[in-house]
Design an enzyme around this catalytic site. Structure first.
Site, short mmCIF file in Angstrom:
data_model
loop_
_atom_site.label_atom_id
_atom_site.label_comp_id
_atom_site.label_asym_id
_atom_site.label_seq_id
_atom_site.Cartn_x
_atom_site.Cartn_y
_atom_site.Cartn_z
CB THR A 5 -0.91 0.03 1.25
OG1 THR A 5 -0.06 -0.08 2.41
CG2 THR A 5 -1.90 -1.11 1.25
N GLY A 6 2.20 1.10 -0.11
CA GLY A 6 3.10 2.27 -0.05
C GLY A 6 3.59 2.69 -1.42
CD GLU B 136 -2.79 -4.52 13.84
OE1 GLU B 136 -3.42 -5.53 14.15
OE2 GLU B 136 -2.17 -3.82 14.66
NE ARG B 137 -1.03 1.61 9.54
CZ ARG B 137 0.09 1.22 10.17
NH1 ARG B 137 0.07 1.03 11.46
NH2 ARG B 137 1.22 1.04 9.49
CB CYS C 239 15.76 6.65 -4.08
SG CYS C 239 15.38 7.59 -2.60
CD GLN D 78 17.62 13.00 -1.82
OE1 GLN D 78 18.73 13.22 -1.37
NE2 GLN D 78 16.84 12.05 -1.36
CD GLU E 28 18.46 10.08 1.30
OE1 GLU E 28 18.03 9.45 2.29
OE2 GLU E 28 18.01 9.96 0.16
CE LYS F 230 19.41 5.58 5.18
NZ LYS F 230 18.00 5.84 4.88
CG HIS G 98 15.80 11.54 -5.78
ND1 HIS G 98 14.57 12.06 -5.42
CD2 HIS G 98 16.08 10.57 -4.87
CE1 HIS G 98 14.13 11.42 -4.34
NE2 HIS G 98 15.01 10.51 -3.99
CB THR H 231 9.12 5.34 -6.63
OG1 THR H 231 8.54 5.93 -7.80
CG2 THR H 231 8.99 6.27 -5.44
N1 LIG Z 1 10.15 6.21 -1.67
C1 LIG Z 1 11.33 6.03 -2.25
O1 LIG Z 1 11.72 6.75 -3.20
C2 LIG Z 1 12.24 4.92 -1.78
C3 LIG Z 1 13.33 4.60 -2.59
C4 LIG Z 1 14.20 3.57 -2.18
C5 LIG Z 1 13.94 2.90 -1.02
N2 LIG Z 1 12.86 3.23 -0.23
C6 LIG Z 1 12.63 2.41 0.98
O2 LIG Z 1 11.55 1.54 0.68
C7 LIG Z 1 10.77 1.28 1.85
C8 LIG Z 1 9.32 1.66 1.58
O3 LIG Z 1 9.26 3.05 1.31
P1 LIG Z 1 7.92 3.78 0.82
O4 LIG Z 1 8.38 5.09 0.31
O5 LIG Z 1 7.14 2.87 -0.06
O6 LIG Z 1 7.13 3.94 2.21
P2 LIG Z 1 5.55 4.13 2.45
O7 LIG Z 1 4.92 4.79 1.29
O8 LIG Z 1 5.45 4.77 3.79
O9 LIG Z 1 4.97 2.61 2.55
C9 LIG Z 1 5.23 1.80 3.64
C10 LIG Z 1 4.53 0.45 3.50
O10 LIG Z 1 4.88 -0.37 4.62
C11 LIG Z 1 3.69 -0.83 5.25
N3 LIG Z 1 3.87 -0.91 6.71
C12 LIG Z 1 4.12 0.09 7.58
N4 LIG Z 1 4.20 -0.40 8.85
C13 LIG Z 1 3.97 -1.73 8.76
C14 LIG Z 1 3.89 -2.79 9.69
N5 LIG Z 1 4.06 -2.58 11.01
N6 LIG Z 1 3.64 -4.06 9.24
C15 LIG Z 1 3.47 -4.29 7.91
N7 LIG Z 1 3.52 -3.34 6.97
C16 LIG Z 1 3.77 -2.06 7.38
C17 LIG Z 1 2.64 0.21 4.92
O11 LIG Z 1 1.38 -0.42 5.06
P3 LIG Z 1 0.06 0.34 5.65
O12 LIG Z 1 -0.48 1.15 4.52
O13 LIG Z 1 -0.82 -0.79 6.01
O14 LIG Z 1 0.54 1.18 6.80
C18 LIG Z 1 3.02 0.54 3.48
O15 LIG Z 1 2.51 -0.47 2.63
C19 LIG Z 1 11.43 2.06 2.98
O16 LIG Z 1 12.31 1.22 3.68
C20 LIG Z 1 12.19 3.15 2.24
O17 LIG Z 1 13.29 3.63 2.96
C21 LIG Z 1 12.00 4.21 -0.60
#
Ligand SMILES: NC(=O)c1ccc[n+]([C@@H]2O[C@H](COP(=O)([O-])OP(=O)(O)OC[C@H]3O[C@@H](n4cnc5c(N)ncnc54)[C@H](OP(=O)(O)O)[C@@H]3O)[C@@H](O)[C@H]2O)c1
Length: 353
Positions: free
Chosen positions: A12-13, A38-39, A149, A176, A202, A205, A242, A332
């Site tokens: 869902t993210g 679980e949400r 990223c 970014q 960042e 990293k 970015h 992404t």
């Molecule tokens: N965005 C980027 O450009 C990018 C690039 C490279 C790497 N990343 C990495 O990729 C990962 C995801 O990033 P994102 O940007 O997609 O984050 P996001 O939009 O906040 O999505 C997070 C996801 O994790 C789920 N989640 C959160 N808490 C959870 C829990 N306790 N149990 C199970 N699922 C849970 C959320 O589900 P719910 O909706 O149910 O809360 C949602 O599906 C992170 O580690 C981030 O650092 C991101």
């Protein structure tokens, strides 16, 4: 041949939904489960949409989100693509590998582990063999990560520069996009009409990851590349993409035209193996004086499956012993889900799945 069954974690993210976009029609992988917290349990994917520039198929929109469950995922899926947040990804991914799953993760916790490849197949495809060192490998489980990223976009041109002229020093300043912070990301009142010159952890990293990615494997150990890197990271009000300004110095001297040629002609293992999500040209060089721009160039990459997978370089200049250029990368896609899918395609080609 039957497709490999895969799960998407964090479906869902921002990253999870890019995974679904790339996997719903994939030639080798088939979605067998979408997981989140679980949400979200029981919701249709279509009730949780975050990606705004892609239309999922009707059938895909109907898939119900399930709550994370190691046993269930490991039973139904050979591969898990992880878009989980940092605080839960580390332990959960370890448990999945222990249960026999091949995990391809976007999250940070395992990136610098001594036996986990931090993989960008255009830069360090040979690092993938390090999964054989993981204790879980004998039962089929392993972890491969992709980089932050902001690291990924820049690593590909830096690899091309290193290969052609030897890379000695690189100073990178980023611009970014907000989608890099996940959903809902940076509060709108903090980012509209503003730039924020701080993104937690960042810069550290980027500097650490670049050394590992550009480095080598010697006698079964990762050896960092000796390049000196400096990073400054800034958030700007852009949705995807970015942009990064780079100043670099090479070991061998070169003229601007030779640098452009080296970037343009760079190809690597994914192109040789014709991996499905590999861009035909990993680096596209724009010669206009005002490119690349996120609004115009973020989705660069061919064929259609590799949209957003090319790094776009522009404004290549030289002053004294330094080169200056801008690089744009889709955070992404290339810097997120697309990177992991390409890693899994390489694992498939290397018969690790
Ligand atoms: N965005 C980027 O450009 C990018 C690039 C490279 C790497 N990343 C990495 O990729 C990962 C995801 O990033 P994102 O940007 O997609 O984050 P996001 O939009 O906040 O999505 C997070 C996801 O994790 C789920 N989640 C959160 N808490 C959870 C829990 N306790 N149990 C199970 N699922 C849970 C959320 O589900 P719910 O909706 O149910 O809360 C949602 O599906 C992170 O580690 C981030 O650092 C991101």
């Amino acid at each position: 041949m039957a497709k490999v069954k895969v799960a998407v974690l964090g479906a869902t993210g921002m990253i999870g939904q890019r995974f679904v976009q790339l996997l719903e029609d994939h030639p080798k992988f088939e979605i067998a489960g979408l997981y989140a917290s679980e949400r979200s349990e029981g919701k249709r994917l279509g009730d949780t949409l975050k990606v705004r520039d892609y239309q999922f198929k009707d059938d895909t929109m109907e898939i119900r989100i399930e709550q994370l469950d190691v046993a269930k995922i490991a039973q139904g899926c050979r591969v898990a693509f992880s878009g989980l947040p940092t605080d839960i990804a580390g332990d959960f991914e370890t448990q999945l590998a222990q249960a026999g799953c091949a995990v391809f993760s976007n999250a940070a916790p395992h990136r610098m582990d001594a036996d986990v490849p931090l993989l960008i197949p255009e830069c360090n495809a040979d690092h993938i063999d390090m999964v054989r060192k993981q204790a879980t490998f004998k039962d089929g489980g392993f972890i491969v990560t992709n980089a932050n990223c902001s690291t990924t976009g820049i690593a590909i041109p830096l690899k091309a520069v290193d290969k052609a002229f030897g890379l000695e020093f690189a100073c990178v300043s980023t611009y970014q996009a907000v989608s890099g912070a996940g959903y809902p990301g940076v509060p709108s009142l903090d980012i509209m009409s503003n730039v924020v010159p701080y993104i937690k952890s960042e810069e550290e990293k980027m500097e650490g990851e670049l050394a590992k990615i550009l480095g080598s494997v010697k006698r079964g150990k990762f050896v960092d590349h000796p390049v000196e890197t400096l990073a400054n990271c800034v958030r700007v009000p852009v949705i995807d993409g970015h942009l990064e300004s780079v100043t670099l110095r090479t070991k061998k001297d070169a003229e601007v035209e030779a640098m452009i040629k080296a970037l343009e002609k760079f190809t690597a293992e994914p192109q040789k193996l014709k991996l499905a999500t590999a861009p035909l040209r990993p680096i596209i060089v724009r010669r206009e004086e005002n490119r690349p721009q996120p609004a115009l160039d973020v989705n660069a990459g061919e064929p259609a499956r590799a949209r957003g997978m090319s790094s776009v370089v522009g404004r290549v200049r030289k002053k004294g012993t330094y080169f200056k250029m801008f690089v744009l990368s889709h955070n992404t896609l290339r810097g997120g889900a697309g990177g992991s899918v390409l890693n899994a395609e390489l694992a498939c080609a290397k018969k690790l799945l």
